[in-house]
Design an enzyme around this catalytic site. Sequence first.
Site, short mmCIF file in Angstrom:
data_model
loop_
_atom_site.label_atom_id
_atom_site.label_comp_id
_atom_site.label_asym_id
_atom_site.label_seq_id
_atom_site.Cartn_x
_atom_site.Cartn_y
_atom_site.Cartn_z
N GLY A 1 43.73 28.97 9.30
CA GLY A 1 44.71 27.98 9.76
C GLY A 1 46.14 28.44 9.58
O GLY A 1 47.08 27.71 9.88
N HIS A 2 46.29 29.66 9.00
CA HIS A 2 47.62 30.20 8.72
C HIS A 2 48.36 29.21 7.84
O HIS A 2 47.79 28.78 6.84
CB HIS A 2 48.34 30.51 10.05
CG HIS A 2 49.47 31.47 9.87
ND1 HIS A 2 50.65 31.37 10.57
CD2 HIS A 2 49.61 32.54 9.06
CE1 HIS A 2 51.47 32.33 10.20
NE2 HIS A 2 50.86 33.07 9.28
N ARG B 1 48.59 42.40 18.16
CA ARG B 1 49.72 41.62 17.63
C ARG B 1 51.05 42.34 17.89
O ARG B 1 52.05 42.03 17.27
CB ARG B 1 49.51 41.36 16.13
CG ARG B 1 48.33 40.43 15.83
CD ARG B 1 48.43 39.87 14.44
NE ARG B 1 47.29 39.03 14.08
CZ ARG B 1 47.19 37.73 14.35
NH1 ARG B 1 48.16 37.13 15.00
NH2 ARG B 1 46.13 37.06 13.97
N ASP C 1 44.41 27.80 14.95
CA ASP C 1 45.20 27.08 13.94
C ASP C 1 45.75 25.74 14.43
O ASP C 1 46.14 24.90 13.62
CB ASP C 1 46.39 27.94 13.48
CG ASP C 1 45.96 29.31 12.98
OD1 ASP C 1 44.79 29.46 12.60
OD2 ASP C 1 46.80 30.24 12.99
N ARG D 1 26.60 22.54 -8.20
CA ARG D 1 27.78 23.40 -8.30
C ARG D 1 28.98 22.81 -7.57
O ARG D 1 28.85 21.93 -6.72
CB ARG D 1 27.49 24.75 -7.61
CG ARG D 1 26.65 25.67 -8.41
CD ARG D 1 26.30 26.89 -7.59
NE ARG D 1 25.63 27.89 -8.40
CZ ARG D 1 24.85 28.85 -7.93
NH1 ARG D 1 24.62 28.93 -6.64
NH2 ARG D 1 24.30 29.72 -8.75
O1 F6P Z 1 46.31 32.74 13.90
C1 F6P Z 1 44.94 32.82 13.88
C2 F6P Z 1 44.46 33.41 12.58
O2 F6P Z 1 43.06 33.48 12.65
C3 F6P Z 1 44.92 32.66 11.33
O3 F6P Z 1 44.13 31.53 11.08
C4 F6P Z 1 44.78 33.75 10.30
O4 F6P Z 1 45.69 33.52 9.25
C5 F6P Z 1 45.16 34.99 11.06
O5 F6P Z 1 44.95 34.71 12.43
C6 F6P Z 1 44.35 36.21 10.70
O6 F6P Z 1 44.89 37.29 11.36
P1 F6P Z 1 44.17 38.70 11.60
O7 F6P Z 1 43.25 38.56 12.75
O8 F6P Z 1 45.30 39.61 11.90
O9 F6P Z 1 43.41 39.01 10.35
#
Ligand code: F6P
Length: 381
Positions: free
Chosen positions: A178-179, A74, A135, A170
């Site tokens: 999905g962010h 990232r 996402d 339950r």
């Molecule tokens: O953007 C893809 C995603 O998988 C999102 O759905 C999630 O919020 C994020 O990346 C998780 O990021 P990381 O891999 O840094 O934990």
Amino acid sequence: MSKTIGILTAGGDSPGLNAAIRGVGKTAIGAYDMRVIGFRDGFRGLMENRAIDLDKSQLSGILTIGGTILGTSRDKPHRMLVGGQTLDMTEVIVENYQNHHLDALVCLGGGGTQKNAFRLSKKGLNVVTLPKTIDNDVFGTDMTFGFDTALGIATEAIDRLHSTAHSHHRIIIVEVMGHNAGWLALGAGVAGGADVILIPEIPYDIDAVAEAIRQRHRRGASFSIVAVSEGAVPRERAEALGVAEAELAAAKKAKKSGAGADQDIAAARARIDAIHGHHGSDTLALSEELERRTNLESRVTILGHLQRGGTPSAADRLLATRLGAATVEVINEGRFGVMVASRGEAAVPVPLKDIVGKRKSVPLDHPWIETARSIGTALGD
Ligand code: F6P
């Protein structure tokens, strides 16, 4: 050889990345006699000059493999952690691009990658991007690759949770990635027949959720499945989110007019992320609250990174291959600073300046939302 192109994958991995690398590589080498250089671990590999020549043999046998053969990170070119310090490494990246005599750089990524690639294109690099993320929230494309596979995984999880929820009478809450967009939870929720679907675009009212479950119980259903997006927020927090989003818009406007700073935009973004960033704990709190209000036992399943792993679906392979091959044609035509978007069956180069900083959320009148409402699924409002 005619041209040399570089390729990297950045941001979170997603199924279909290798299919896209293969689509770009095979077309570049086979149809245009280009040389293809892969950079490891996203923009960091380009900065550290960790490059590999991608020939036909390396592109063979990768179509069905999940993740990315190049690795990803990232890291952002303009804010990279180097020797314990956060530095702007853009100039080093530009130099490495030039030293490799690249005619173009292909960046595969989600919204963040589009932004970083756009910055590099403003520094004179011939950048072309591809939209990937589970996402499905990249602006300007109908679909991102990775989404269909994750949708299948989340749907299968909901299918499987039905039988255990049913057997134990339950509530089962399944948290879907999905962010800050609800595509994955909504799609899997409708496809898997969840009884309640909670997405970021519709802040939820806990009373409404509990009442929907009690109503089902009164009608004789002894279990309920709640699909909740990791970015879903309770109504009480939505107000704070609205304020933070207005601050972000104001900071962006100020920056455009020359009066604002990047830090203000970053700070507003951080506030938004902090509001959304309670997932996991929010989902556990939702479970406890529903137990208390319905007197039914509740369990939580957080799908997490499972949704990003493994073999890409046929639809994702097709999309990634299609867009990958089209990317080389775009490069050959000399069109840069664009993302190759999927529009119906077409692959369309869209200027990065028109899409960066925008997110594709689920519109409130989207057919999937209307369908969910028509069949009686509660959306927490
Ligand atoms: O953007 C893809 C995603 O998988 C999102 O759905 C999630 O919020 C994020 O990346 C998780 O990021 P990381 O891999 O840094 O934990």
